[in-house]
Design a protein around this motif. Structure first.
Motif, PDB file in Angstrom:
ATOM      1  N   ASP A 143       0.822  -1.216   0.000  1.00  0.00           N
ATOM      2  CA  ASP A 143       0.000   0.000   0.000  1.00  0.00           C
ATOM      3  C   ASP A 143       0.852   1.262   0.000  1.00  0.00           C
ATOM      4  OD1 ASP A 143      -2.305  -1.469  -0.075  1.00  0.00           O
ATOM      5  OD2 ASP A 143      -2.734  -1.309   2.066  1.00  0.00           O
ATOM      6  N   VAL A 144       1.916   1.290   0.818  1.00  0.00           N
ATOM      7  CA  VAL A 144       2.737   2.506   0.851  1.00  0.00           C
ATOM      8  C   VAL A 144       3.530   2.654  -0.444  1.00  0.00           C
ATOM      9  CG1 VAL A 144       2.858   2.586   3.355  1.00  0.00           C
ATOM     10  CG2 VAL A 144       4.614   1.334   2.104  1.00  0.00           C
ATOM     11  N   HIS A 145       3.905   1.547  -1.053  1.00  0.00           N
ATOM     12  CA  HIS A 145       4.574   1.602  -2.355  1.00  0.00           C
ATOM     13  C   HIS A 145       3.661   2.236  -3.391  1.00  0.00           C
ATOM     14  CE1 HIS A 145       6.713   0.209  -5.961  1.00  0.00           C
ATOM     15  NE2 HIS A 145       5.549  -0.191  -6.398  1.00  0.00           N
ATOM     16  N   THR A 146       2.392   1.787  -3.417  1.00  0.00           N
ATOM     17  CA  THR A 146       1.437   2.334  -4.389  1.00  0.00           C
ATOM     18  C   THR A 146       1.227   3.824  -4.163  1.00  0.00           C
ATOM     19  OG1 THR A 146       0.314   0.194  -4.553  1.00  0.00           O
ATOM     20  CG2 THR A 146      -0.915   2.133  -5.267  1.00  0.00           C
ATOM     21  N   LEU A 272     -10.850  -8.195   5.935  1.00  0.00           N
ATOM     22  CA  LEU A 272     -10.004  -7.019   5.763  1.00  0.00           C
ATOM     23  C   LEU A 272     -10.831  -5.739   5.811  1.00  0.00           C
ATOM     24  CD1 LEU A 272      -7.709  -8.411   2.957  1.00  0.00           C
ATOM     25  CD2 LEU A 272      -6.917  -7.654   5.196  1.00  0.00           C
ATOM     26  N   ASP A 273     -11.983  -5.759   5.156  1.00  0.00           N
ATOM     27  CA  ASP A 273     -12.852  -4.579   5.162  1.00  0.00           C
ATOM     28  C   ASP A 273     -13.319  -4.229   6.572  1.00  0.00           C
ATOM     29  OD1 ASP A 273     -12.681  -4.138   2.447  1.00  0.00           O
ATOM     30  OD2 ASP A 273     -14.504  -5.261   1.956  1.00  0.00           O
ATOM     31  N   SER A 274     -13.576  -5.247   7.377  1.00  0.00           N
ATOM     32  CA  SER A 274     -14.067  -5.010   8.741  1.00  0.00           C
ATOM     33  C   SER A 274     -12.951  -4.676   9.724  1.00  0.00           C
ATOM     34  CB  SER A 274     -14.805  -6.250   9.250  1.00  0.00           C
ATOM     35  OG  SER A 274     -13.899  -7.312   9.514  1.00  0.00           O
ATOM     36  N   GLY A 275     -11.701  -4.897   9.322  1.00  0.00           N
ATOM     37  CA  GLY A 275     -10.578  -4.666  10.204  1.00  0.00           C
ATOM     38  C   GLY A 275     -10.205  -5.874  11.044  1.00  0.00           C
ATOM     39  N   GLU A 288      -7.254 -18.337 -12.001  1.00  0.00           N
ATOM     40  CA  GLU A 288      -6.059 -17.676 -12.513  1.00  0.00           C
ATOM     41  C   GLU A 288      -6.110 -17.601 -14.028  1.00  0.00           C
ATOM     42  OE1 GLU A 288      -2.602 -19.653 -10.928  1.00  0.00           O
ATOM     43  OE2 GLU A 288      -3.195 -19.295  -8.854  1.00  0.00           O
ATOM     44  N   PRO A 289      -5.815 -16.431 -14.595  1.00  0.00           N
ATOM     45  CA  PRO A 289      -5.508 -15.147 -13.967  1.00  0.00           C
ATOM     46  C   PRO A 289      -6.692 -14.615 -13.141  1.00  0.00           C
ATOM     47  CG  PRO A 289      -4.919 -15.124 -16.302  1.00  0.00           C
ATOM     48  CD  PRO A 289      -5.744 -16.349 -16.081  1.00  0.00           C
ATOM     49  N   VAL A 290      -6.406 -13.711 -12.228  1.00  0.00           N
ATOM     50  CA  VAL A 290      -7.457 -13.108 -11.403  1.00  0.00           C
ATOM     51  C   VAL A 290      -8.401 -12.320 -12.303  1.00  0.00           C
ATOM     52  CG1 VAL A 290      -7.938 -11.524  -9.509  1.00  0.00           C
ATOM     53  CG2 VAL A 290      -5.889 -12.960  -9.434  1.00  0.00           C
ATOM     54  N   PRO A 291      -9.710 -12.601 -12.240  1.00  0.00           N
ATOM     55  CA  PRO A 291     -10.650 -11.906 -13.132  1.00  0.00           C
ATOM     56  C   PRO A 291     -10.712 -10.408 -12.856  1.00  0.00           C
ATOM     57  CG  PRO A 291     -11.659 -13.845 -12.100  1.00  0.00           C
ATOM     58  CD  PRO A 291     -10.367 -13.601 -11.386  1.00  0.00           C
ATOM     59  N   LEU A 296     -10.278  -8.931  -4.838  1.00  0.00           N
ATOM     60  CA  LEU A 296      -8.869  -8.991  -4.462  1.00  0.00           C
ATOM     61  C   LEU A 296      -8.075  -7.829  -5.043  1.00  0.00           C
ATOM     62  CD1 LEU A 296      -8.302 -12.810  -5.047  1.00  0.00           C
ATOM     63  CD2 LEU A 296      -8.379 -11.658  -2.824  1.00  0.00           C
ATOM     64  N   LEU A 297      -8.543  -7.287  -6.159  1.00  0.00           N
ATOM     65  CA  LEU A 297      -7.822  -6.211  -6.824  1.00  0.00           C
ATOM     66  C   LEU A 297      -8.116  -4.839  -6.233  1.00  0.00           C
ATOM     67  CD1 LEU A 297      -8.313  -7.378 -10.531  1.00  0.00           C
ATOM     68  CD2 LEU A 297      -6.405  -7.868  -8.992  1.00  0.00           C
ATOM     69  N   SER A 298      -9.144  -4.743  -5.411  1.00  0.00           N
ATOM     70  CA  SER A 298      -9.525  -3.436  -4.876  1.00  0.00           C
ATOM     71  C   SER A 298      -9.539  -3.368  -3.357  1.00  0.00           C
ATOM     72  CB  SER A 298     -10.921  -3.046  -5.391  1.00  0.00           C
ATOM     73  OG  SER A 298     -11.890  -4.020  -5.048  1.00  0.00           O
ATOM     74  N   THR A 299      -9.507  -4.488  -2.682  1.00  0.00           N
ATOM     75  CA  THR A 299      -9.536  -4.471  -1.215  1.00  0.00           C
ATOM     76  C   THR A 299      -8.183  -4.031  -0.676  1.00  0.00           C
ATOM     77  OG1 THR A 299     -11.165  -6.256  -1.160  1.00  0.00           O
ATOM     78  CG2 THR A 299      -9.910  -5.855   0.863  1.00  0.00           C
TER      79      THR A 299
END
Length: 351
Positions: A143-146, A272-275, A288-291, A296-299
């Motif tokens: 996340d910090v890299h992004t 993850l969304d709930s903490g 695979e590949p991830v659709p 997973l691509l946005s969480t």
């Protein structure tokens, strides 16, 4: 008369690597007629070919290349019932992977074709990659890299509630203690972690003083970090489900470099969304590949890599070396070391 061999490599385990290792391992004076075939993986994703999984190339391509061949060295080439029926000279099919999922073992046994594989070929690479994901997820590196790549300097990552955790002093749970899990355990133990292991096929003395064998429930309830290293079986499929994720401590980290079928990824995203989970790291996925559009691509909080844990140059060389050694044993008339269907050897002699 030379022995005809097909080196059906791909863009990872290259055909010339298979041939080179075979010629180095073959008994002195052995005459070899080695054909090379380049399969399209990973430039083209592997998939199902007829009745086998995770294969590259097609049946017609393999049939044509295998005509007259007694031995095949490959990573992804499909060995189907149709291929076997069309290639009666084939006696040994060596798959340079941990398991020969691209081979129809029942059909191979009926045809007297021994199928060998290369267990442990990527143990070091996958163990190191799992550790990389553990560290990246536990410290929020993705996340910090992004953010930083977008020009955003996030000083708030020093907030106590956002800080990551250290391996030293943490309880880390490993589900599976095979060639990969045991290596991860040794590394984590050396880093100062308390390592818990769940593996019903391992005896306590096998883990020595680097870890402690516990039940899955105890492992999940106590571990700040959980890393999956089990094979997919009827017992392990979906084992990390919503209830078991809920049993993990709040703020825990989940990492999976084994197989996507082991965990409920929707439940992970919810956690993850709930903490409830602080972070996750995944190299393997249910599809695979991830659709496109996958959660997973946005969480936030998930570190993703595209099934590359076993991708090192050393793995390609080890894989070629292991299957070449099996072919050399065959040429010397010795039994194979890693045969998935040893009954096929007796079937070949009866023919």
């Amino acid at each position: 008369m030379p022995t005809t061999v097909l080196a059906a490599g791909d863009h990872f385990v290259l055909p010339h690597l298979l041939e080179r290792e075979l010629r180095a391992a073959a008994p002195p004076g052995t005459e070899l007629d080695v054909r090379r075939l380049l399969l399209p993986w990973p430039h083209t994703p592997f998939g199902k070919v007829a009745e086998v999984d995770e294969a590259s190339g097609g049946e017609e391509e393999m049939i044509e290349a295998l005509r007259g061949a007694r031995i095949c060295l490959t990573q992804m080439g499909p060995l189907t019932a149709r291929v076997l029926a069309a290639c009666p000279d084939l006696e040994l099919f060596c798959v340079s992977r941990g398991g020969p999922v691209n081979a129809d073992l029942e059909a191979a046994t009926r045809h007297g074709v021994a199928v060998c594989h290369a267990p442990g070929r990527n143990a070091v690479a996958t163990a190191e990659h799992a550790l990389a994901l553990i560290l990246a997820a536990a410290r929020g590196i993705a996340d910090v890299h992004t953010d930083l790549k977008r020009g955003v300097w996030r000083g708030d990552y020093y907030d106590y509630t956002r800080c990551g955790v250290e391996i030293d002093g943490s309880v880390v749970g490993l589900v599976g203690f095979g060639a990969i899990g045991s290596r991860v355990a040794r590394i984590l133990h050396a880093m100062g972690a308390t390592v818990l292991v769940h593996d019903p096929y391992v005896r306590p003395e096998a883990v020595g003083d680097i870890a402690r064998l516990v039940s899955l429930d105890e492992l999940l309830s106590r571990s700040r970090i959980v890393s999956l290293h089990a094979r997919v079986t009827d017992e392990t499929r979906g084992m990390i489900d919503r209830a078991r994720i809920g049993a993990m401590p709040r703020g825990a980290v989940l990492v999976n470099c084994a197989r996507g079928a082991l965990a409920d990824y929707d439940a992970v995203c919810d956690a993850l969304d709930s903490g409830h989970l602080a972070a996750a790291g995944f190299d393997v996925f249910p599809v695979e590949p991830v659709p496109a559009g996958s959660r997973l691509l946005s969480t936030p909080g998930i570190v993703l890599t595209p099934h590359i844990a076993g991708a090192s140059r050393e793995v390609a060389h080890k894989a070629a070396r292991i299957v070449a050694a099996e072919a050399a044993r065959f040429l010397r008339g010795e039994p194979p070391a890693h045969c998935a269907n040893p009954e096929a050897l007796a079937g070949r002699h009866r023919r």
